[in-house]
Design a protein around this motif. Structure first.
Motif, PDB file in Angstrom:
ATOM      1  N   TRP A  64      33.317  83.488  60.229  1.00 41.73           N
ATOM      2  CA  TRP A  64      33.896  83.366  61.568  1.00 41.73           C
ATOM      3  C   TRP A  64      32.973  84.020  62.595  1.00 41.73           C
ATOM      4  CZ3 TRP A  64      37.917  80.279  62.653  1.00 41.73           C
ATOM      5  CH2 TRP A  64      38.740  79.877  61.588  1.00 41.73           C
ATOM      6  N   LYS A  65      32.371  85.145  62.226  1.00 38.44           N
ATOM      7  CA  LYS A  65      31.430  85.831  63.116  1.00 38.44           C
ATOM      8  C   LYS A  65      30.232  84.917  63.403  1.00 38.44           C
ATOM      9  CE  LYS A  65      30.300  89.710  65.193  1.00 38.44           C
ATOM     10  NZ  LYS A  65      30.882  89.913  66.510  1.00 38.44           N
ATOM     11  N   GLN A  66      29.788  84.145  62.415  1.00 37.24           N
ATOM     12  CA  GLN A  66      28.696  83.190  62.626  1.00 37.24           C
ATOM     13  C   GLN A  66      29.118  82.107  63.624  1.00 37.24           C
ATOM     14  OE1 GLN A  66      27.921  82.155  58.513  1.00 37.24           O
ATOM     15  NE2 GLN A  66      26.078  83.424  58.503  1.00 37.24           N
ATOM     16  N   ASN A  67      30.374  81.683  63.542  1.00 36.07           N
ATOM     17  CA  ASN A  67      30.889  80.720  64.525  1.00 36.07           C
ATOM     18  C   ASN A  67      30.860  81.325  65.923  1.00 36.07           C
ATOM     19  OD1 ASN A  67      33.436  79.450  62.266  1.00 36.07           O
ATOM     20  ND2 ASN A  67      31.332  78.793  62.524  1.00 36.07           N
ATOM     21  N   TYR A  90      43.746  75.396  67.793  1.00 38.84           N
ATOM     22  CA  TYR A  90      42.384  75.814  68.126  1.00 38.84           C
ATOM     23  C   TYR A  90      41.441  74.838  67.449  1.00 38.84           C
ATOM     24  CZ  TYR A  90      41.630  80.431  70.346  1.00 38.84           C
ATOM     25  OH  TYR A  90      41.483  81.459  71.229  1.00 38.84           O
ATOM     26  N   SER A  91      40.373  74.464  68.126  1.00 38.66           N
ATOM     27  CA  SER A  91      39.337  73.620  67.523  1.00 38.66           C
ATOM     28  C   SER A  91      37.974  74.181  67.909  1.00 38.66           C
ATOM     29  CB  SER A  91      39.442  72.178  68.005  1.00 38.66           C
ATOM     30  OG  SER A  91      40.657  71.607  67.584  1.00 38.66           O
ATOM     31  N   LEU A  92      37.037  74.067  66.985  1.00 42.25           N
ATOM     32  CA  LEU A  92      35.678  74.545  67.184  1.00 42.25           C
ATOM     33  C   LEU A  92      34.718  73.369  67.101  1.00 42.25           C
ATOM     34  CD1 LEU A  92      33.552  76.900  67.293  1.00 42.25           C
ATOM     35  CD2 LEU A  92      33.705  76.942  64.789  1.00 42.25           C
ATOM     36  N   PHE A  93      33.763  73.344  68.021  1.00 39.59           N
ATOM     37  CA  PHE A  93      32.761  72.284  68.074  1.00 39.59           C
ATOM     38  C   PHE A  93      31.374  72.910  68.156  1.00 39.59           C
ATOM     39  CE2 PHE A  93      36.677  70.715  69.735  1.00 39.59           C
ATOM     40  CZ  PHE A  93      36.785  69.432  69.247  1.00 39.59           C
ATOM     41  N   PHE A  94      30.423  72.313  67.464  1.00 43.93           N
ATOM     42  CA  PHE A  94      29.011  72.698  67.540  1.00 43.93           C
ATOM     43  C   PHE A  94      28.321  71.712  68.457  1.00 43.93           C
ATOM     44  CE2 PHE A  94      24.832  71.296  66.182  1.00 43.93           C
ATOM     45  CZ  PHE A  94      24.100  72.465  66.299  1.00 43.93           C
ATOM     46  N   TYR A  95      27.344  72.168  69.229  1.00 45.76           N
ATOM     47  CA  TYR A  95      26.543  71.231  70.006  1.00 45.76           C
ATOM     48  C   TYR A  95      25.154  71.778  70.295  1.00 45.76           C
ATOM     49  CZ  TYR A  95      27.432  73.783  74.409  1.00 45.76           C
ATOM     50  OH  TYR A  95      27.485  74.720  75.396  1.00 45.76           O
ATOM     51  N   ASN A  96      24.261  70.853  70.572  1.00 46.22           N
ATOM     52  CA  ASN A  96      22.931  71.178  71.092  1.00 46.22           C
ATOM     53  C   ASN A  96      22.622  70.109  72.134  1.00 46.22           C
ATOM     54  OD1 ASN A  96      22.049  68.866  69.654  1.00 46.22           O
ATOM     55  ND2 ASN A  96      21.523  70.106  67.866  1.00 46.22           N
ATOM     56  N   ASN A  97      21.398  69.962  72.554  1.00 39.07           N
ATOM     57  CA  ASN A  97      21.126  68.979  73.613  1.00 39.07           C
ATOM     58  C   ASN A  97      21.140  67.537  73.097  1.00 39.07           C
ATOM     59  OD1 ASN A  97      18.760  69.266  72.171  1.00 39.07           O
ATOM     60  ND2 ASN A  97      17.441  69.085  73.965  1.00 39.07           N
ATOM     61  N   PHE A 103      33.803  70.568  64.325  1.00 36.25           N
ATOM     62  CA  PHE A 103      33.498  71.524  63.269  1.00 36.25           C
ATOM     63  C   PHE A 103      34.734  71.893  62.452  1.00 36.25           C
ATOM     64  CE2 PHE A 103      31.654  75.462  61.554  1.00 36.25           C
ATOM     65  CZ  PHE A 103      30.361  75.046  61.298  1.00 36.25           C
ATOM     66  N   SER A 104      35.770  72.402  63.124  1.00 38.78           N
ATOM     67  CA  SER A 104      36.999  72.760  62.409  1.00 38.78           C
ATOM     68  C   SER A 104      38.140  72.927  63.393  1.00 38.78           C
ATOM     69  CB  SER A 104      36.816  74.057  61.605  1.00 38.78           C
ATOM     70  OG  SER A 104      36.663  75.161  62.458  1.00 38.78           O
ATOM     71  N   SER A 105      39.364  72.902  62.865  1.00 41.20           N
ATOM     72  CA  SER A 105      40.523  73.138  63.720  1.00 41.20           C
ATOM     73  C   SER A 105      41.691  73.647  62.896  1.00 41.20           C
ATOM     74  CB  SER A 105      40.913  71.873  64.483  1.00 41.20           C
ATOM     75  OG  SER A 105      41.406  70.908  63.602  1.00 41.20           O
ATOM     76  N   VAL A 106      42.655  74.177  63.605  1.00 40.20           N
ATOM     77  CA  VAL A 106      43.906  74.621  63.007  1.00 40.20           C
ATOM     78  C   VAL A 106      45.004  74.355  64.029  1.00 40.20           C
ATOM     79  CG1 VAL A 106      43.513  77.005  63.769  1.00 40.20           C
ATOM     80  CG2 VAL A 106      45.163  76.543  61.944  1.00 40.20           C
TER      81      VAL A 106
END
Length: 166
Positions: A64-67, A90-97, A103-106
């Motif tokens: 989680w700390k890495q997220n 809650y949902s997590l998304f990764f992005y770059n240019n 990524f994940s959600s709950v």
């Protein structure tokens, strides 16, 4: 094509998905947290919510700390859904240019009847946010090869992904 307008992107969704993202529910807020407004250790609110909903700890605190590091380094963002002042997702998304990846959600399923489109609207919110930052958005690939050896949960995830049609 990564140059598609938001309306062109939406036109590729299933008709049911287009209808779901149009629907607004009173007392529901979708909040985006990125490098600019993320509060240190906010990811642990998502972690604790995930533990509460799943009934168990499924990942290490370090993961989680890495997220959180992704978010602080402008490589990720959260979407928090509040219904009547209650955290429901809650949902997590990764992005770059280049790309944004779901990524994940709950989510608390107890609120699915009140907010039918919670995940559709979360993905749509993420697409709108990511459109200004990168070229492609990836909900995830369809992976079902043998429906006999797969859980109902995974089948439902695959059905959800298909609604966004690429």
């Amino acid at each position: 094509d990564h140059l598609d307008s938001i309306e062109q992107i939406k036109s590729n969704f299933s008709s049911n998905t287009r209808n779901e993202i149009k629907r607004n529910y009173e007392d529901t807020k979708y909040e985006i947290f990125d490098k600019k407004n993320y509060k240190k250790e906010q990811i642990f609110e998502m972690m604790n919510f995930h533990t509460k909903i799943s009934g168990k700890k499924t990942r290490s605190k370090q993961s989680w700390k890495q997220n959180e590091e992704m978010i602080l380094n402008d490589k990720g963002f959260l979407i928090k859904v509040i219904y009547k002042d209650i955290l429901v997702s809650y949902s997590l998304f990764f992005y770059n240019n280049v790309t944004c990846r779901y990524f994940s959600s709950v989510s608390d399923r107890d609120y699915y009847k009140q907010i039918r489109n919670i995940h559709h609207k979360t993905i749509w919110t993420a697409i709108n946010f990511a459109k200004k930052r990168c070229k492609f958005f990836n909900v995830g690939i369809i992976t079902i090869f043998n429906k006999k050896n797969i859980t109902d949960k995974k089948i439902n995830i695959e059905k959800f992904k298909k609604k966004f049609k690429g």
